[in-house]
Design an enzyme around this catalytic site. Structure first.
Site, short mmCIF file in Angstrom:
data_model
loop_
_atom_site.label_atom_id
_atom_site.label_comp_id
_atom_site.label_asym_id
_atom_site.label_seq_id
_atom_site.Cartn_x
_atom_site.Cartn_y
_atom_site.Cartn_z
N GLU A 129 17.78 -28.78 27.07
CA GLU A 129 16.43 -28.36 26.67
C GLU A 129 16.42 -27.05 25.88
OE1 GLU A 129 17.61 -28.48 29.76
OE2 GLU A 129 16.75 -26.96 31.09
N HIS A 143 22.30 -27.66 30.00
CA HIS A 143 20.84 -27.67 29.82
C HIS A 143 20.49 -27.96 28.37
CE1 HIS A 143 19.51 -26.08 33.74
NE2 HIS A 143 20.69 -25.47 33.75
N CYS A 192 21.73 -30.76 34.98
CA CYS A 192 22.40 -29.76 35.81
C CYS A 192 22.33 -30.16 37.29
CB CYS A 192 21.82 -28.38 35.53
SG CYS A 192 23.04 -27.08 35.86
N1 GLN Z 1 22.61 -25.06 41.63
C1 GLN Z 1 23.49 -25.77 40.77
C2 GLN Z 1 24.71 -24.94 40.40
O1 GLN Z 1 24.69 -23.75 40.53
C3 GLN Z 1 22.78 -26.24 39.52
C4 GLN Z 1 22.26 -25.14 38.68
C5 GLN Z 1 21.24 -25.60 37.68
O2 GLN Z 1 20.65 -26.65 37.82
N2 GLN Z 1 20.98 -24.79 36.68
O3 GLN Z 1 25.69 -25.47 39.95
#
Ligand code: GLN
Length: 548
Positions: A523, A521, A384
């Site tokens: 995970e 994500h 992410c």
């Molecule tokens: N801050 C980034 C976004 O909003 C990544 C978010 C995250 O890593 N969950 O796109």
């Protein structure tokens, strides 16, 4: 079986006793007996969901396929019972009150006075029943009540579950109370008084526990179990120890040895079938006897907070087991990574992971970390925000877009390679969704499972072994397609795309030993029995790196 049976799990004496793990482990045992199981968490706090809470307050926000932002215990539930959780598996006081207040405003209560009893308690009961009254209703639903008995805020939940035994009948409801039985070293004995008091508190609310689970450092003796049974008025064979263990996946085995699932089955008249625990035994055995070891650096903002990256650490743990390797995690605060310190901090790591995150703090350190991993051929996994940092790093240092950045860090910058997308195709809604940047300041996130096509021959496609995957998202910003061609020409590969080709989900550097960044994500979908393929291959690459 026809009707779902309920096990209500409350906690006493103090918080953090591991109610979530106890619920998840009992769920695993019942599932191993061939029953279908689900688990629901009822949280007493007033936030509608934990989505807006800081990780320091609440730990990780666990995201489900349907895009719910939930309590991290739901992660344990999925990992232990291997069933997907959804919005219905987590309610808070906030969400319950919110829906009652909405009904009141709509006039649903026809001019009546709206009260905690019966309106809030009825709303709680229907939330609980919502996981049972369905075509795919499970045989058993475990309902975990957050907080500690005696807290003011959990009272409506306790009243609701008290009423449910009257509503549904004795053979469909069971109350299990988790309590602390401290071991006093100076006296050389366990103390039962806190348990007695906590059960007294529960009984004063009208709930008589059927089972008492004693959290303890060393097993509670049979003699003491009989004493607890006598004082708390439960069957002598209904008091169990839940001892501290080194590996959380041992908990189901320990509770099985105690006979917990057997007692639950007897009390709820569940079919008498023995649990098949071979997969759990094998898992614990492999985890306890690693043949290799690997050193992974995690470079992020909340690295010191174990709870903030719960699923991430578990996914790495599963991947270690899959590779018969122990995984030594080195937590690195990205704010400490500078051009001066980067080499000395990151030297000697077999693999580097930059996890998700929000906000500007520590971002330059993460970008320097990516550069180090790229240039030194250290296996790299960006998740992410970690993927977004990898895109920025590649843009700046390889594609000559010197001022590349993300709209999150510099809203007015020229070269926003990561930006706020205003519309995208939502496959669940089956249409385009639009973000109202004026009114909600981009408050909506892309949440939950989205499909992604993998490019054949890529690291990702090799890991997953298929071309279409679905992974869970929780972010606002996206890769900016205006830069796709330039980055591609500079050697970055876009190996995972949404089916319409618009959303970049995975980036890779093919010349590198293993360099993968994903917008989702992964995970959240790793379980000990099904380690996530990307984590598994990341650890594998790190192992190869460690052997030089
Ligand atoms: N801050 C980034 C976004 O909003 C990544 C978010 C995250 O890593 N969950 O796109």
């Amino acid at each position: 079986m026809q009707k779902t049976k309920f096990v209500f799990i409350t906690g006493g004496v103090l918080s953090s006793l591991g109610k979530g793990l106890a619920a998840a482990s009992l769920g695993a045992l019942l599932k191993a007996r061939g029953l279908t199981v689900t688990i629901q968490k009822l949280d007493p706090y007033m936030n509608v969901d934990p989505g807006t809470m800081n990780p320091t307050q609440h730990g990780e926000v666990y995201v489900t396929d349907d895009g719910a932002e939930t309590d991290l215990d739901l992660g344990h539930y999925e990992r232990f019972i291997d069933e997907p959780m959804s919005q219905r598996n987590n309610y808070t006081s906030g969400s319950i009150y919110y829906s009652v207040i909405q009904k009141e405003r709509r006039g649903d209560y026809l001019g009546g006075t709206v009260q905690v009893i019966p309106h809030i308690t009825d709303e709680i009961k229907s939330a609980i029943l919502s996981i049972a009254e369905r075509p795919d209703a499970p045989d058993v639903a475990l309902i975990e009540i957050g907080g500690t008995v005696g807290d003011i805020e959990s009272l409506p939940f306790l009243e609701a579950i008290r009423q449910m035994r009257g509503d549904l009948g004795r053979d469909r409801c069971l109350y299990m109370h988790l309590t602390l039985v401290p071991y006093l070293r100076v006296a050389g004995e366990h103390k039962t008084k806190p348990t007695q008091h906590s059960v007294k508190e529960l009984r004063s609310l009208g709930i008589q526990p059927d089972i008492i689970l004693c959290r303890c450092e060393v097993p509670v003796s049979n003699e003491l179990k009989r004493k607890i049974a006598l004082f708390c008025d439960v069957d002598p064979d209904a008091v169990f120890s839940s001892v501290d263990v080194g590996n959380i996946y041992e908990v189901p085995l320990k509770l099985f040895e105690e006979g917990l699932d057997q007692k639950v089955a007897i009390l709820l008249h569940l079919p008498a079938k023995n649990a098949n625990l071979t997969p759990w035994r094998t898992l614990v055995q492999v985890a306890a006897n690693p043949e290799h070891s690997v050193k992974i650096g995690i470079v992020g903002k909340y690295v010191e907070l174990k709870e903030a990256y719960k699923s991430l650490y578990e996914a790495l743990n599963h991947a270690g087991i899959a590779n018969r390797s122990s995984v030594e995690l080195n937590f690195i605060n990205s704010e400490e990574v500078t051009t001066k310190t980067v080499d000395s901090i990151l030297e000697g790591l077999d693999g580097i992971l930059v996890p998700g995150g929000f906000g500007t703090r520590g971002v330059e350190g993460k970008i320097l970390t990516v550069k180090y991993a790229r240039e030194n051929n250290v296996p790299f996994f960006g998740i992410c925000l970690g993927m977004q940092c990898a895109v920025i790093e590649y843009s700046r240092n390889v594609a000559n877009i010197a001022k590349a950045t993300s709209e999150e860090f510099a809203p007015l910058a020229d070269d926003k390679v990561i930006y706020l997308m205003t519309d995208w195709f939502d496959h669940r809604a089956g249409c385009k969704v639009y973000r109202d940047t004026e009114s909600d300041k981009g408050g909506t996130m892309r949440l939950g499972a989205y499909p992604c096509n993998l490019e054949s021959g890529s690291f990702s496609e090799k890991a997953y072994g298929c071309e279409l995957i679905e992974e869970r998202h929780r972010h606002r910003y996206e890769f900016n397609n205006q830069y796709r061609q330039r980055l591609e020409e500079a050697g970055l590969k876009f190996t995972g795309l949404s089916p319409d080709g618009e959303l970049v989900e995975i980036i890779e550097i093919p010349e590198h030993p293993w360099f993968v960044g994903c917008q989702f994500h992964p995970e959240f979908k790793s379980t000990p029995m099904r380690p996530h393929p990307l984590f598994r291959d990341f650890i594998k690459a790190a192992l190869e790196n460690s052997k030089g």
